[in-house]
Design an enzyme around this catalytic site. Structure first.
Site, PDB file in Angstrom:
ATOM      1  N   ASN A 187      55.091  32.978  42.012  1.00  0.00           N
ATOM      2  CA  ASN A 187      54.724  33.588  40.743  1.00  0.00           C
ATOM      3  C   ASN A 187      55.883  34.190  39.966  1.00  0.00           C
ATOM      4  O   ASN A 187      55.663  34.802  38.941  1.00  0.00           O
ATOM      5  CB  ASN A 187      53.624  34.632  40.954  1.00  0.00           C
ATOM      6  N   ASP A 188      57.115  34.030  40.413  1.00  0.00           N
ATOM      7  CA  ASP A 188      58.251  34.646  39.726  1.00  0.00           C
ATOM      8  C   ASP A 188      58.964  33.695  38.763  1.00  0.00           C
ATOM      9  O   ASP A 188      60.117  33.902  38.440  1.00  0.00           O
ATOM     10  CB  ASP A 188      59.263  35.169  40.744  1.00  0.00           C
ATOM     11  N   TRP A 215      50.425  28.672  38.329  1.00  0.00           N
ATOM     12  CA  TRP A 215      50.438  28.826  39.773  1.00  0.00           C
ATOM     13  C   TRP A 215      49.034  29.219  40.198  1.00  0.00           C
ATOM     14  O   TRP A 215      48.204  29.577  39.373  1.00  0.00           O
ATOM     15  CB  TRP A 215      51.498  29.832  40.224  1.00  0.00           C
ATOM     16  N   ASP A 258      50.055  31.644  32.206  1.00  0.00           N
ATOM     17  CA  ASP A 258      50.757  32.526  31.282  1.00  0.00           C
ATOM     18  C   ASP A 258      50.380  32.143  29.861  1.00  0.00           C
ATOM     19  O   ASP A 258      50.146  30.974  29.559  1.00  0.00           O
ATOM     20  CB  ASP A 258      52.274  32.392  31.458  1.00  0.00           C
ATOM     21  N   ASP A 294      51.403  37.976  38.622  1.00  0.00           N
ATOM     22  CA  ASP A 294      52.672  38.618  38.302  1.00  0.00           C
ATOM     23  C   ASP A 294      52.854  38.522  36.801  1.00  0.00           C
ATOM     24  O   ASP A 294      53.164  37.462  36.279  1.00  0.00           O
ATOM     25  CB  ASP A 294      53.839  37.937  39.022  1.00  0.00           C
TER      26      ASP A 294
END
Length: 182
Positions: free
Chosen positions: A158-159, A111, A130, A86
């Site tokens: 993943n948010d 994640w 990220d 994501d």
């Protein structure tokens, strides 16, 4: 009859006063404060990723969105490693599958997902890191939620802005690093 109602009133008043004496505003505020502090500390607990090593391929093929075919192009969302990604793909933002672009640093937490490689038919554990430090890339946004769990299972959710653990919490893009065979 009035003596019965007087008796019930006195007993009820006595019981209510006992409860109020034992459970005042301060104890209620203490319980609320404990709950708020405990809730704030909960995300600092270690992640349980043990239950996520099962099969993880979409109905349309390994790592592809349902109904689409997997691709070998690492700049497309259908690439097999992106089954639980994501974010903006670092392959479109000056980085690679495994490294962040110049001027960014990998997030300190990440994640994971378990993705099927269609070439060899094996499941791989993928760490999604990220890249943090500069504004969002804005290219190649992918949101594949295969086997995503609710927010209380943070290691597979993943948010979340995973850059929050870094000094500079600005999100730029996401890498997908193979960390093992599931």
């Amino acid at each position: 009859m009035s003596w019965i109602t007087d008796f019930i009133d006195k007993q009820t008043e006595r019981a209510v006063r006992k409860v109020a004496h034992r459970h005042g505003r301060r104890s209620a505020l203490a319980r609320i404060g404990t709950g708020l502090i405990g809730g704030a500390l909960l995300p600092m607990l270690p992640f349980d990723r043990s239950g996520q090593f099962g099969s993880a391929h979409a109905a349309g093929g390994g790592g592809a969105k349902a109904g689409g075919a997997a691709t070998e192009d690492a700049t497309k969302c259908e690439y097999w490693r992106y089954c639980a990604i994501d974010g903006f793909l670092c392959t479109c933002c000056g980085g690679s599958l495994t490294s962040c672009p110049a001027g960014t640093e990998p997030s300190k937490v990440s994640w994971v997902g378990t993705c099927l490689n269609p070439k060899d038919g094996r499941q791989y554990l993928i760490s999604y890191n990220d890249c943090c430090g500069i504004n969002s890339c804005g290219n190649c946004l992918c949101n594949n939620n295969e086997r995503e769990r609710p927010g209380y299972r943070l290691g597979v959710h993943n948010d979340i802005n995973w850059c929050m653990a870094n000094n500079n919490s600005m999100f730029h893009c996401t890498t997908s690093i193979i960390v093992g065979v599931a």
